[in-house]
Motif scaffolding. Structure first.
Motif, mmCIF file in Angstrom:
data_model
loop_
_atom_site.group_PDB
_atom_site.id
_atom_site.type_symbol
_atom_site.label_atom_id
_atom_site.label_comp_id
_atom_site.label_asym_id
_atom_site.label_seq_id
_atom_site.Cartn_x
_atom_site.Cartn_y
_atom_site.Cartn_z
ATOM 1 N N SER A 40 0.309 -0.182 3.650
ATOM 2 C CA SER A 40 1.296 -0.764 2.948
ATOM 3 C C SER A 40 0.312 -0.768 1.443
ATOM 4 C CB SER A 40 2.109 -1.154 3.527
ATOM 5 O OG SER A 40 1.739 -2.619 3.591
ATOM 6 N N GLN A 41 -0.161 -2.136 1.539
ATOM 7 C CA GLN A 41 -1.457 -2.419 0.540
ATOM 8 C C GLN A 41 -2.340 -2.291 -0.326
ATOM 9 O OE1 GLN A 41 0.357 -5.482 -0.308
ATOM 10 N NE2 GLN A 41 2.140 -5.091 0.953
ATOM 11 N N VAL A 82 8.435 -6.291 -5.048
ATOM 12 C CA VAL A 82 8.333 -5.133 -5.269
ATOM 13 C C VAL A 82 6.636 -5.123 -5.879
ATOM 14 C CG1 VAL A 82 8.551 -2.023 -4.989
ATOM 15 C CG2 VAL A 82 10.517 -4.411 -4.320
ATOM 16 N N ALA A 138 3.374 -6.584 -4.045
ATOM 17 C CA ALA A 138 2.661 -6.169 -2.979
ATOM 18 C C ALA A 138 2.450 -4.785 -3.176
ATOM 19 C CB ALA A 138 4.107 -5.391 -2.277
ATOM 20 N N VAL A 139 2.092 -4.175 -4.465
ATOM 21 C CA VAL A 139 2.059 -2.605 -4.855
ATOM 22 C C VAL A 139 0.995 -2.931 -5.141
ATOM 23 C CG1 VAL A 139 2.224 -1.104 -6.534
ATOM 24 C CG2 VAL A 139 3.883 -1.435 -5.133
ATOM 25 N N VAL A 174 4.889 2.183 -1.630
ATOM 26 C CA VAL A 174 4.861 0.804 -0.397
ATOM 27 C C VAL A 174 5.574 1.200 1.131
ATOM 28 C CG1 VAL A 174 5.862 -1.176 -2.149
ATOM 29 C CG2 VAL A 174 7.508 -0.149 -0.780
ATOM 30 N N SER A 225 7.032 0.188 4.569
ATOM 31 C CA SER A 225 7.911 -0.837 5.598
ATOM 32 C C SER A 225 7.392 -0.790 6.800
ATOM 33 C CB SER A 225 9.305 -0.477 5.626
ATOM 34 O OG SER A 225 9.940 0.613 6.497
#
Length: 175
Positions: free
Chosen positions: A24-25, A98, A101-102, A124, A126
Protein backbone atom coordinates in the motif's frame (compact mmCIF):
# COMPACT_ATOMS: atom_id res chain seq x y z
CA UNK A 1 21.83 -21.95 -17.49
CA UNK A 2 21.73 -18.17 -17.02
CA UNK A 3 22.60 -17.71 -20.71
CA UNK A 4 19.65 -19.88 -21.70
CA UNK A 5 17.35 -17.68 -19.64
CA UNK A 6 18.45 -14.41 -21.27
CA UNK A 7 15.41 -12.77 -22.79
CA UNK A 8 12.98 -15.12 -21.03
CA UNK A 9 11.88 -12.41 -18.64
CA UNK A 10 9.98 -10.73 -21.48
CA UNK A 11 7.90 -13.87 -22.15
CA UNK A 12 5.82 -14.30 -19.00
CA UNK A 13 4.47 -12.02 -16.30
CA UNK A 14 6.60 -10.60 -13.51
CA UNK A 15 5.06 -11.89 -10.27
CA UNK A 16 5.59 -9.77 -7.15
CA UNK A 17 4.51 -10.70 -3.64
CA UNK A 18 4.19 -8.16 -0.87
CA UNK A 19 2.91 -7.43 2.59
CA UNK A 20 0.04 -4.97 2.84
CA UNK A 21 2.24 -2.25 4.28
CA UNK A 22 4.73 -2.37 1.42
CA UNK A 23 1.96 -3.04 -1.08
CA UNK A 24 0.00 0.00 0.00
CA UNK A 25 2.86 2.39 0.67
CA UNK A 26 5.57 1.72 -1.92
CA UNK A 27 4.66 -0.95 -4.45
CA UNK A 28 2.09 1.07 -6.44
CA UNK A 29 4.73 3.68 -7.32
CA UNK A 30 7.34 1.02 -8.03
CA UNK A 31 5.05 -0.96 -10.34
CA UNK A 32 3.79 2.16 -12.09
CA UNK A 33 7.35 3.33 -12.78
CA UNK A 34 8.43 -0.15 -13.87
CA UNK A 35 5.50 -0.49 -16.27
CA UNK A 36 6.32 2.89 -17.79
CA UNK A 37 9.89 1.71 -18.32
CA UNK A 38 8.96 -1.82 -19.47
CA UNK A 39 5.41 -1.67 -20.93
CA UNK A 40 5.89 -5.06 -22.62
CA UNK A 41 6.14 -6.80 -19.22
CA UNK A 42 2.91 -7.66 -17.47
CA UNK A 43 3.18 -7.30 -13.69
CA UNK A 44 1.07 -9.43 -11.36
CA UNK A 45 1.00 -8.34 -7.72
CA UNK A 46 -0.18 -10.47 -4.82
CA UNK A 47 -0.57 -8.61 -1.53
CA UNK A 48 -1.20 -10.66 1.60
CA UNK A 49 -4.74 -10.20 2.88
CA UNK A 50 -3.94 -9.04 6.38
CA UNK A 51 -1.31 -7.64 8.65
CA UNK A 52 -0.67 -8.97 12.10
CA UNK A 53 -0.15 -6.77 15.08
CA UNK A 54 3.48 -7.92 15.24
CA UNK A 55 4.11 -6.70 11.68
CA UNK A 56 2.87 -3.23 12.65
CA UNK A 57 5.13 -2.75 15.65
CA UNK A 58 7.61 0.04 15.05
CA UNK A 59 5.77 1.36 11.99
CA UNK A 60 5.01 5.10 11.85
CA UNK A 61 1.33 5.78 12.46
CA UNK A 62 -0.67 8.69 11.06
CA UNK A 63 -3.59 9.35 13.42
CA UNK A 64 -6.48 11.73 13.80
CA UNK A 65 -6.24 14.33 16.54
CA UNK A 66 -6.94 13.44 20.17
CA UNK A 67 -10.63 13.75 20.92
CA UNK A 68 -11.86 12.61 17.50
CA UNK A 69 -14.05 9.51 17.56
CA UNK A 70 -11.66 7.66 15.24
CA UNK A 71 -8.71 8.40 17.49
CA UNK A 72 -10.62 7.46 20.65
CA UNK A 73 -11.59 4.13 19.05
CA UNK A 74 -7.96 3.43 18.08
CA UNK A 75 -6.60 4.59 21.45
CA UNK A 76 -8.96 2.17 23.23
CA UNK A 77 -8.35 -0.77 20.85
CA UNK A 78 -4.54 -0.61 20.78
CA UNK A 79 -3.88 -1.15 24.51
CA UNK A 80 -6.63 -3.79 24.65
CA UNK A 81 -4.59 -5.69 22.05
CA UNK A 82 -1.33 -5.11 23.94
CA UNK A 83 -0.11 -2.55 21.45
CA UNK A 84 1.06 1.01 21.98
CA UNK A 85 1.69 3.74 19.41
CA UNK A 86 3.47 7.06 19.42
CA UNK A 87 1.97 8.81 16.38
CA UNK A 88 4.33 10.11 13.71
CA UNK A 89 1.56 12.51 12.62
CA UNK A 90 -1.58 13.81 14.28
CA UNK A 91 -4.04 15.74 12.13
CA UNK A 92 -7.65 16.86 12.13
CA UNK A 93 -7.65 16.52 8.34
CA UNK A 94 -8.38 13.16 6.77
CA UNK A 95 -6.97 14.44 3.47
CA UNK A 96 -3.66 15.32 5.16
CA UNK A 97 -3.36 11.81 6.60
CA UNK A 98 -4.27 10.17 3.28
CA UNK A 99 -1.70 12.30 1.45
CA UNK A 100 0.95 11.43 4.04
CA UNK A 101 0.17 7.71 3.57
CA UNK A 102 0.29 8.08 -0.23
CA UNK A 103 3.79 9.49 0.15
CA UNK A 104 4.88 6.54 2.30
CA UNK A 105 5.14 8.43 5.57
CA UNK A 106 3.24 5.86 7.61
CA UNK A 107 0.06 3.90 8.18
CA UNK A 108 -3.07 6.03 8.47
CA UNK A 109 -5.87 4.84 10.75
CA UNK A 110 -9.08 6.16 9.21
CA UNK A 111 -12.69 5.09 8.66
CA UNK A 112 -12.92 3.10 5.42
CA UNK A 113 -15.88 5.14 4.22
CA UNK A 114 -13.65 8.22 4.14
CA UNK A 115 -11.33 6.45 1.72
CA UNK A 116 -13.65 5.35 -1.10
CA UNK A 117 -12.17 7.77 -3.63
CA UNK A 118 -8.49 7.04 -2.92
CA UNK A 119 -9.21 3.29 -2.70
CA UNK A 120 -11.05 3.29 -6.05
CA UNK A 121 -8.19 5.21 -7.68
CA UNK A 122 -5.70 2.72 -6.23
CA UNK A 123 -3.57 5.32 -4.49
CA UNK A 124 -4.07 3.68 -1.08
CA UNK A 125 -4.91 0.19 0.13
CA UNK A 126 -6.76 -0.83 3.23
CA UNK A 127 -6.30 -3.82 5.50
CA UNK A 128 -7.72 -5.19 8.71
CA UNK A 129 -5.74 -6.28 11.72
CA UNK A 130 -7.74 -9.05 13.41
CA UNK A 131 -6.30 -8.26 16.84
CA UNK A 132 -7.57 -4.65 16.74
CA UNK A 133 -11.30 -4.08 17.20
CA UNK A 134 -11.87 -0.74 15.47
CA UNK A 135 -15.63 -1.02 15.05
CA UNK A 136 -17.58 2.01 16.14
CA UNK A 137 -21.17 2.21 17.26
CA UNK A 138 -23.45 5.02 16.22
CA UNK A 139 -26.52 6.10 18.13
CA UNK A 140 -29.77 7.73 17.10
CA UNK A 141 -30.95 9.79 20.05
CA UNK A 142 -34.27 11.49 20.61
CA UNK A 143 -36.30 12.47 23.66
CA UNK A 144 -38.08 9.50 25.24
CA UNK A 145 -41.43 11.36 25.22
CA UNK A 146 -41.04 12.68 21.66
CA UNK A 147 -43.81 11.69 19.25
CA UNK A 148 -42.16 10.35 16.13
CA UNK A 149 -43.97 11.27 12.95
CA UNK A 150 -44.03 8.85 10.04
CA UNK A 151 -41.38 11.01 8.36
CA UNK A 152 -39.13 10.83 11.44
CA UNK A 153 -39.60 7.05 11.70
CA UNK A 154 -38.81 6.65 8.00
CA UNK A 155 -35.66 8.77 8.39
CA UNK A 156 -34.51 6.72 11.39
CA UNK A 157 -35.07 3.49 9.44
CA UNK A 158 -33.09 4.91 6.52
CA UNK A 159 -30.22 5.84 8.85
CA UNK A 160 -30.16 2.38 10.44
CA UNK A 161 -30.12 0.58 7.07
CA UNK A 162 -28.10 3.05 5.00
CA UNK A 163 -24.86 1.03 4.88
CA UNK A 164 -26.74 -2.04 3.63
CA UNK A 165 -28.96 -0.22 1.14
CA UNK A 166 -26.36 2.29 -0.11
CA UNK A 167 -22.91 0.73 0.48
CA UNK A 168 -20.87 3.26 -1.52
CA UNK A 169 -21.44 6.85 -0.40
CA UNK A 170 -21.86 9.47 -3.11
CA UNK A 171 -19.64 11.95 -1.29
CA UNK A 172 -16.89 11.04 1.12
CA UNK A 173 -15.08 14.33 1.59
CA UNK A 174 -12.03 13.33 -0.48
CA UNK A 175 -11.63 13.84 -4.20
Amino acid sequence: MEKSLLGCDDVGPLRVGSTVTIGSQFLPCYVDTYQNLRPQTRVQVCISPGETLEQLRGQPFLLREKGSATRETFDAAAPAAGFSVEPAWEASSTAALVNAAVHGLGIAVLPRRMLWGPLERGIVASFRVPELDLHRRYWIVYHKDKFLTAAAQHFITLCKNYELDYPAPHYNGLY
